[in-house]
Every structure is written in C-alpha cells, then in structure tokens.
Design a protein around this motif. Sequence first.
Motif, PDB file in Angstrom:
ATOM      1  N   GLY A  79       1.182  -2.570 -19.638  1.00  0.00           N
ATOM      2  CA  GLY A  79       1.769  -3.829 -20.074  1.00  0.00           C
ATOM      3  C   GLY A  79       0.837  -4.702 -20.872  1.00  0.00           C
ATOM      4  N   ALA A  80      -0.404  -4.267 -21.098  1.00  0.00           N
ATOM      5  CA  ALA A  80      -1.390  -5.132 -21.740  1.00  0.00           C
ATOM      6  C   ALA A  80      -1.028  -5.485 -23.170  1.00  0.00           C
ATOM      7  CB  ALA A  80      -2.768  -4.463 -21.697  1.00  0.00           C
ATOM      8  N   SER A  81      -0.309  -4.610 -23.860  1.00  0.00           N
ATOM      9  CA  SER A  81       0.044  -4.863 -25.262  1.00  0.00           C
ATOM     10  C   SER A  81       1.485  -5.326 -25.410  1.00  0.00           C
ATOM     11  CB  SER A  81      -0.183  -3.597 -26.086  1.00  0.00           C
ATOM     12  OG  SER A  81       0.661  -2.557 -25.632  1.00  0.00           O
ATOM     13  N   VAL A  82       2.090  -5.781 -24.304  1.00  0.00           N
ATOM     14  CA  VAL A  82       3.490  -6.192 -24.310  1.00  0.00           C
ATOM     15  C   VAL A  82       3.588  -7.707 -24.327  1.00  0.00           C
ATOM     16  CG1 VAL A  82       5.679  -6.132 -23.047  1.00  0.00           C
ATOM     17  CG2 VAL A  82       4.169  -4.123 -23.035  1.00  0.00           C
ATOM     18  N   LEU A  83       4.471  -8.220 -25.186  1.00  0.00           N
ATOM     19  CA  LEU A  83       4.815  -9.644 -25.195  1.00  0.00           C
ATOM     20  C   LEU A  83       6.239  -9.774 -24.676  1.00  0.00           C
ATOM     21  CD1 LEU A  83       4.259 -12.639 -26.055  1.00  0.00           C
ATOM     22  CD2 LEU A  83       5.374 -12.050 -28.230  1.00  0.00           C
ATOM     23  N   VAL A  84       6.415 -10.559 -23.631  1.00  0.00           N
ATOM     24  CA  VAL A  84       7.738 -10.872 -23.116  1.00  0.00           C
ATOM     25  C   VAL A  84       8.040 -12.317 -23.467  1.00  0.00           C
ATOM     26  CG1 VAL A  84       9.230 -10.999 -21.091  1.00  0.00           C
ATOM     27  CG2 VAL A  84       7.431  -9.255 -21.204  1.00  0.00           C
ATOM     28  N   PHE A  85       9.123 -12.547 -24.191  1.00  0.00           N
ATOM     29  CA  PHE A  85       9.456 -13.924 -24.546  1.00  0.00           C
ATOM     30  C   PHE A  85      10.807 -14.319 -23.976  1.00  0.00           C
ATOM     31  CE2 PHE A  85      11.910 -11.970 -27.933  1.00  0.00           C
ATOM     32  CZ  PHE A  85      12.885 -12.896 -28.283  1.00  0.00           C
ATOM     33  N   SER A  86      10.923 -15.607 -23.692  1.00  0.00           N
ATOM     34  CA  SER A  86      12.152 -16.126 -23.089  1.00  0.00           C
ATOM     35  C   SER A  86      12.529 -17.438 -23.758  1.00  0.00           C
ATOM     36  CB  SER A  86      11.953 -16.346 -21.583  1.00  0.00           C
ATOM     37  OG  SER A  86      13.157 -16.783 -20.987  1.00  0.00           O
ATOM     38  N   PRO A  87      13.622 -17.436 -24.522  1.00  0.00           N
ATOM     39  CA  PRO A  87      14.113 -18.701 -25.099  1.00  0.00           C
ATOM     40  C   PRO A  87      14.893 -19.483 -24.054  1.00  0.00           C
ATOM     41  CG  PRO A  87      15.503 -16.876 -25.796  1.00  0.00           C
ATOM     42  CD  PRO A  87      14.432 -16.283 -24.934  1.00  0.00           C
ATOM     43  N   SER A  88      14.692 -20.793 -24.019  1.00  0.00           N
ATOM     44  CA  SER A  88      15.342 -21.603 -22.997  1.00  0.00           C
ATOM     45  C   SER A  88      15.901 -22.880 -23.596  1.00  0.00           C
ATOM     46  CB  SER A  88      14.346 -21.954 -21.886  1.00  0.00           C
ATOM     47  OG  SER A  88      14.960 -22.772 -20.906  1.00  0.00           O
ATOM     48  N   LEU A  89      17.153 -23.153 -23.287  1.00  0.00           N
ATOM     49  CA  LEU A  89      17.789 -24.421 -23.637  1.00  0.00           C
ATOM     50  C   LEU A  89      18.338 -25.029 -22.350  1.00  0.00           C
ATOM     51  CD1 LEU A  89      18.827 -26.507 -25.695  1.00  0.00           C
ATOM     52  CD2 LEU A  89      20.899 -25.119 -25.923  1.00  0.00           C
ATOM     53  N   ASN A  90      17.566 -25.935 -21.788  1.00  0.00           N
ATOM     54  CA  ASN A  90      17.936 -26.631 -20.545  1.00  0.00           C
ATOM     55  C   ASN A  90      17.979 -25.725 -19.322  1.00  0.00           C
ATOM     56  OD1 ASN A  90      18.295 -29.113 -21.952  1.00  0.00           O
ATOM     57  ND2 ASN A  90      20.347 -28.458 -22.572  1.00  0.00           N
ATOM     58  N   ASP A  91      17.593 -24.458 -19.453  1.00  0.00           N
ATOM     59  CA  ASP A  91      17.513 -23.559 -18.295  1.00  0.00           C
ATOM     60  C   ASP A  91      16.093 -23.631 -17.739  1.00  0.00           C
ATOM     61  OD1 ASP A  91      20.109 -22.320 -18.053  1.00  0.00           O
ATOM     62  OD2 ASP A  91      19.684 -21.283 -19.933  1.00  0.00           O
ATOM     63  N   VAL A  92      15.853 -24.550 -16.838  1.00  0.00           N
ATOM     64  CA  VAL A  92      14.498 -24.806 -16.363  1.00  0.00           C
ATOM     65  C   VAL A  92      14.324 -24.530 -14.873  1.00  0.00           C
ATOM     66  CG1 VAL A  92      14.078 -26.510 -18.157  1.00  0.00           C
ATOM     67  CG2 VAL A  92      14.988 -27.265 -15.965  1.00  0.00           C
ATOM     68  N   GLU A  93      15.404 -24.559 -14.132  1.00  0.00           N
ATOM     69  CA  GLU A  93      15.319 -24.525 -12.674  1.00  0.00           C
ATOM     70  C   GLU A  93      14.669 -23.253 -12.151  1.00  0.00           C
ATOM     71  OE1 GLU A  93      18.272 -24.968  -8.771  1.00  0.00           O
ATOM     72  OE2 GLU A  93      19.063 -25.181 -10.809  1.00  0.00           O
ATOM     73  N   HIS A  94      14.936 -22.121 -12.807  1.00  0.00           N
ATOM     74  CA  HIS A  94      14.458 -20.838 -12.301  1.00  0.00           C
ATOM     75  C   HIS A  94      13.425 -20.190 -13.226  1.00  0.00           C
ATOM     76  CE1 HIS A  94      17.590 -20.900  -9.213  1.00  0.00           C
ATOM     77  NE2 HIS A  94      18.408 -21.298 -10.161  1.00  0.00           N
ATOM     78  N   LEU A  95      12.942 -20.930 -14.211  1.00  0.00           N
ATOM     79  CA  LEU A  95      12.046 -20.349 -15.203  1.00  0.00           C
ATOM     80  C   LEU A  95      10.736 -19.879 -14.576  1.00  0.00           C
ATOM     81  CD1 LEU A  95      12.091 -19.735 -18.194  1.00  0.00           C
ATOM     82  CD2 LEU A  95      11.046 -21.947 -18.640  1.00  0.00           C
ATOM     83  N   GLN A  96      10.183 -20.662 -13.672  1.00  0.00           N
ATOM     84  CA  GLN A  96       8.941 -20.254 -13.028  1.00  0.00           C
ATOM     85  C   GLN A  96       9.140 -18.980 -12.215  1.00  0.00           C
ATOM     86  OE1 GLN A  96       7.086 -23.298 -10.660  1.00  0.00           O
ATOM     87  NE2 GLN A  96       5.299 -22.046 -10.167  1.00  0.00           N
ATOM     88  N   GLY A  97      10.268 -18.880 -11.517  1.00  0.00           N
ATOM     89  CA  GLY A  97      10.563 -17.677 -10.755  1.00  0.00           C
ATOM     90  C   GLY A  97      10.715 -16.456 -11.639  1.00  0.00           C
ATOM     91  N   ILE A  98      11.277 -16.631 -12.831  1.00  0.00           N
ATOM     92  CA  ILE A  98      11.419 -15.527 -13.773  1.00  0.00           C
ATOM     93  C   ILE A  98      10.048 -15.041 -14.230  1.00  0.00           C
ATOM     94  CG2 ILE A  98      12.201 -14.951 -16.117  1.00  0.00           C
ATOM     95  CD1 ILE A  98      14.668 -16.708 -15.543  1.00  0.00           C
TER      96      ILE A  98
END
Length: 244
Positions: free
Chosen positions: A10-29
């Motif tokens: 996984g060292a060369s992997v970028l995981v991105f997550s776009p968020s619009l007001n979805d904040v409640e569970h972002l840390q858990g993700i």
Amino acid sequence: MTGLPSDSAGASVLVFSPSLNDVEHLQGIVVAIRAVLPDCEILLIDDGSDEPISFAWADARTLHVRLPDNFGIGVCTHVALDYALANDHQIVVRVDADGQHPIEEIPALITHIQRGEADIVVGSRVNRSFEPGMASFAKHMVRIYFTQVAKWMTGGRAPTDVNTGFIALSRSAVATLNRFEFDRYPEPQILVLGCRKMLRVKEVPIQQNERMSGASSVTLVQALRLLYRFNLFVLYEILRGRGR
C-alpha cells in the motif's frame, strides 16, 4: 477479501475521499482504510461543505484540502489525480465519505492492478437498492440508460455498473484520464473514456453498505441534468471519433 502481495503493497497507493457535509463518520473511514492499507497516503477533499470540516484528528499521512466552493466530484477527482502524478503514486482509489463503500474490499480492487491484470478496477454493486416512488424509478431508469449506452460506445467492454464511485486506477490510467475534463458526477464518463482508450477494465462484485448519514446528492432534477450532460458527452465522443 483478497490479500495484498506484500506488507508494503500500500505504500504507493493514494486513497482519496471527496466529502460534501459528510463529516460524522469520516474519521472512522480513515481508521478503516488504515486497517487494510497502513502505508497508504490518504487525501480528504472538503468539496465546499456548509461548514469547513475539521481535520484536527488527521495523522501525518492523511492530507486534507478544502475547495472554496462545491465544484463536484469531477474536480475533486482531478485534484487527487494531479496530486498522485506529482507524487509518484502508482494506484489511486476513490472511497466516498458516506460510508457506503466497503473499505475492506480495497485490497481486492488494487491487487488486480498490482498483478498487472487491469488498469481500472471497479467495485460493481450487486445489491443496489430500488426504493418505491417516481423519483427512484426515474433515477433507476437513468442508470440503466447510462449502462446500455456505455456498453454500446465501448463494444461491450464497459462494466455492468458504470455509476459506481468505488474505483481503483493504475498510474497509466491516471495519466490517460487526467487529460480529459470531468463532469460533476464523472463515473460513467471515466469508464467510457477508459474503455475507449483501451485501458483494461475489470469488475469486482461488492456489497454496498447502507449510507451512514446524509442523503444522496442525486435528486430527480439532478438525475435529469446528468442525463443531459451524459448525452452531450456521448455526442461529442461520436463526433470526435468520426473526425479521426
């Protein structure tokens, strides 16, 4: 879930997550992503949320950026692809911030790229819900239309779920696709372009989770706008093909 070829995969992997007001569970993700890919880099994109998202909890390899307005997933995707190309990431994975994507299946997506079997791997939903009502029916029909047209445009190479946002891209796919301008909801566009550019596309069946919070940003009106913009994209691709 398919295991990773090595501990450092996984060292060369970028995981991105776009968020619009979805904040409640972002840390858990983010915690869930770290559990399956501890060495990856994570990019969180606040797409102009009503209130700026606080990332005070983020670790050193969890980057974050706030866009000045709500530009849509297409712009967020370009932000991630630009960053990946500039920082030598070999794989880019998109995970949505509403909790519907099964994080534990990320290794199943990226393993096909690491083994040289695919350039684009999509998580095709086998349990897409269909709620009663005209709005849900209309959106369902739009999805069917997208899939059938995508199949026609690509000689049958397009996946069965062209609206999924759970997707992994090789560096070759990133470089190829980043030359095009993405729409607000770019999933069908990305997959059609990938197939037409002869990138190798593979599907992995997934069970989509229930949405943790919020509601779908695709309303009936938005679905009709998507249909209109998709038809413009199809027409442009047909005319561009004839001009070659």
